[in-house]
Design a protein around this motif. Structure first.
Motif, PDB file in Angstrom:
ATOM      1  N   GLN A  78       0.782  -1.347   0.080  1.00 21.80           N
ATOM      2  CA  GLN A  78      -0.130   0.035   0.050  1.00 21.80           C
ATOM      3  C   GLN A  78       0.758   1.384   0.124  1.00 21.80           C
ATOM      4  N   ALA A  79       1.979   1.364   0.305  1.00 21.69           N
ATOM      5  CA  ALA A  79       3.013   2.128   0.540  1.00 21.69           C
ATOM      6  C   ALA A  79       3.395   2.907  -1.068  1.00 21.69           C
ATOM      7  N   PHE A  80       3.129   2.160  -2.061  1.00 18.46           N
ATOM      8  CA  PHE A  80       3.054   2.477  -3.567  1.00 18.46           C
ATOM      9  C   PHE A  80       2.297   3.663  -3.868  1.00 18.46           C
ATOM     10  N   ASP A  81       1.020   3.829  -3.126  1.00 21.25           N
ATOM     11  CA  ASP A  81      -0.016   4.885  -3.443  1.00 21.25           C
ATOM     12  C   ASP A  81       0.355   6.183  -2.274  1.00 21.25           C
ATOM     13  N   ALA A 100      10.066  -1.118   1.694  1.00 24.13           N
ATOM     14  CA  ALA A 100      10.929  -1.221   3.176  1.00 24.13           C
ATOM     15  C   ALA A 100      12.016  -0.476   2.945  1.00 24.13           C
ATOM     16  N   ASP A 101      12.641   0.565   3.713  1.00 25.11           N
ATOM     17  CA  ASP A 101      13.728   1.047   3.820  1.00 25.11           C
ATOM     18  C   ASP A 101      13.929   1.916   2.485  1.00 25.11           C
ATOM     19  N   CYS A 110      16.385  -7.305  -4.457  1.00 25.80           N
ATOM     20  CA  CYS A 110      16.145  -5.950  -3.903  1.00 25.80           C
ATOM     21  C   CYS A 110      16.542  -4.589  -4.782  1.00 25.80           C
ATOM     22  N   LEU A 111      15.719  -3.799  -5.137  1.00 21.62           N
ATOM     23  CA  LEU A 111      15.772  -2.834  -6.110  1.00 21.62           C
ATOM     24  C   LEU A 111      16.048  -1.371  -5.008  1.00 21.62           C
ATOM     25  N   PHE A 139      20.399   7.694  -1.205  1.00 22.43           N
ATOM     26  CA  PHE A 139      21.304   6.866  -2.113  1.00 22.43           C
ATOM     27  C   PHE A 139      22.935   7.097  -1.846  1.00 22.43           C
ATOM     28  N   VAL A 140      23.480   6.017  -1.340  1.00 23.10           N
ATOM     29  CA  VAL A 140      25.029   5.796  -1.377  1.00 23.10           C
ATOM     30  C   VAL A 140      25.531   5.151  -2.331  1.00 23.10           C
TER      31      VAL A 140
END
Length: 302
Positions: free
Chosen positions: A157-160, A198-199, A233-234, A255-256
């Motif tokens: 649901q975090a995609f929305d 996540a993260d 993981c992307l 991003f690192v």
């Protein structure tokens, strides 16, 4: 005579004769697939995916690519590319293959893997850093599903919640959703592709749908999921308006790069060694400033 009179009446009414001609049907839309029907032809506009990589990928990255080829029956695989700078060539290859989606794996230093997901030729495109790669060969999970079956896409649901995640959801749907009635796909669903956030990263998992039968009738209440693989993981880096370039729509501030992470790790190890050398020098100076007093009875028993 009656037949001649009827034929003369039909010839005298050309407007009625035109009304009897069949009219062209309007195009139908079926699950995002446009069906254009004519008198003799039937055309479909489908999502096709081109999968290719650069030279220098490791065996694990190559196995991940082959696992995705098995998961996507509507994809086309091409040979490795020698260039890593001129990515516009990928659009030409996609045009030749007749694909409108691209999965481009870019390897760096034989250890880092970047993934480009792009809509060819107009964009947009996303650049990811691929982490935590686990292929089918090394997972050895108990799940299994039929090759070429259509997946059920499950999105967190975090995609929305954010605009760039909504864009990523749409692009992932275009790539991983097998078109309906594709000639290489099976007409049923038996596995689920889950995309979780996540993260600030996207985690991909593949599960088999295990159904329980009661007198040859499935029981949906007792169905379960068993992981099949592969998994990865992307980590999104940038989103571009064009295909493999153009204005930047989103830039990940957290991003690192892998080079920076490795440099920090080496710097931490160097600091540990530097502290050890400094402690030895301080101990040596302390002994010189505070010598041990001589004992007059030290040589009695010699």
């Amino acid at each position: 005579m009656a037949k001649r009179k009827a034929r003369a009446e039909v010839d005298a009414q050309p407007e009625q004769r035109k009304a009897l001609k069949p009219t062209a049907k309007e195009p139908e839309v079926e699950n995002g697939t446009a069906l254009v029907q004519g008198t003799t032809t039937r055309q479909r506009t489908k999502e096709k995916v081109l999968i290719l990589a650069t030279r220098g990928i490791t065996f694990r990255h190559r196995h991940l690519l082959l696992d995705l080829v098995q998961l996507l029956p509507h994809c086309k695989k091409d040979a490795k590319m020698d260039t890593k700078s001129d990515r516009a060539v990928v659009n030409e290859v996609a045009d030749i293959k007749g694909c409108n989606n691209v999965l481009f794996f870019e390897a760096r230093k034989h250890q880092d893997l970047y993934l480009w997901i792009a809509k060819s030729p107009d964009g947009p495109s996303v650049k990811f850093l691929v982490l935590n790669v686990h292929t089918l060969a090394e997972l050895k999970l108990s799940g299994n599903h039929l090759k070429g079956s259509r997946p059920v896409l499950s999105f967190h649901q975090a995609f929305d919640s954010k605009p760039h995640l909504r864009l990523l959801k749409e692009m992932l749907t275009h790539v991983f959703a097998t078109p309906k009635r594709h000639q290489r796909s099976k007409p049923f669903f038996d596995h689920v592709l889950a995309f979780s956030v996540a993260d600030n990263r996207i985690w991909i998992r593949n599960y088999q749908v295990v159904t329980v039968l009661d007198k040859k009738k499935p029981l949906p209440e007792q169905s379960s999921l068993v992981e099949v693989g592969p998994r990865c993981c992307l980590n999104p880096i940038k989103i571009f308006a064009g295909s493999f370039g153009g204005p930047v729509l989103y830039d990940n501030p957290e991003f690192v790069s892998p080079n920076t992470a490795r440099a920090l790790a080496k710097r931490a190890k160097a600091g540990k060694y530097r502290n050890k050398v400094t402690a030895q020098e301080q101990r040596r100076d302390h002994l010189q400033q505070h010598p041990i007093p001589l004992n007059e009875f030290a040589n009695v028993f010699r």
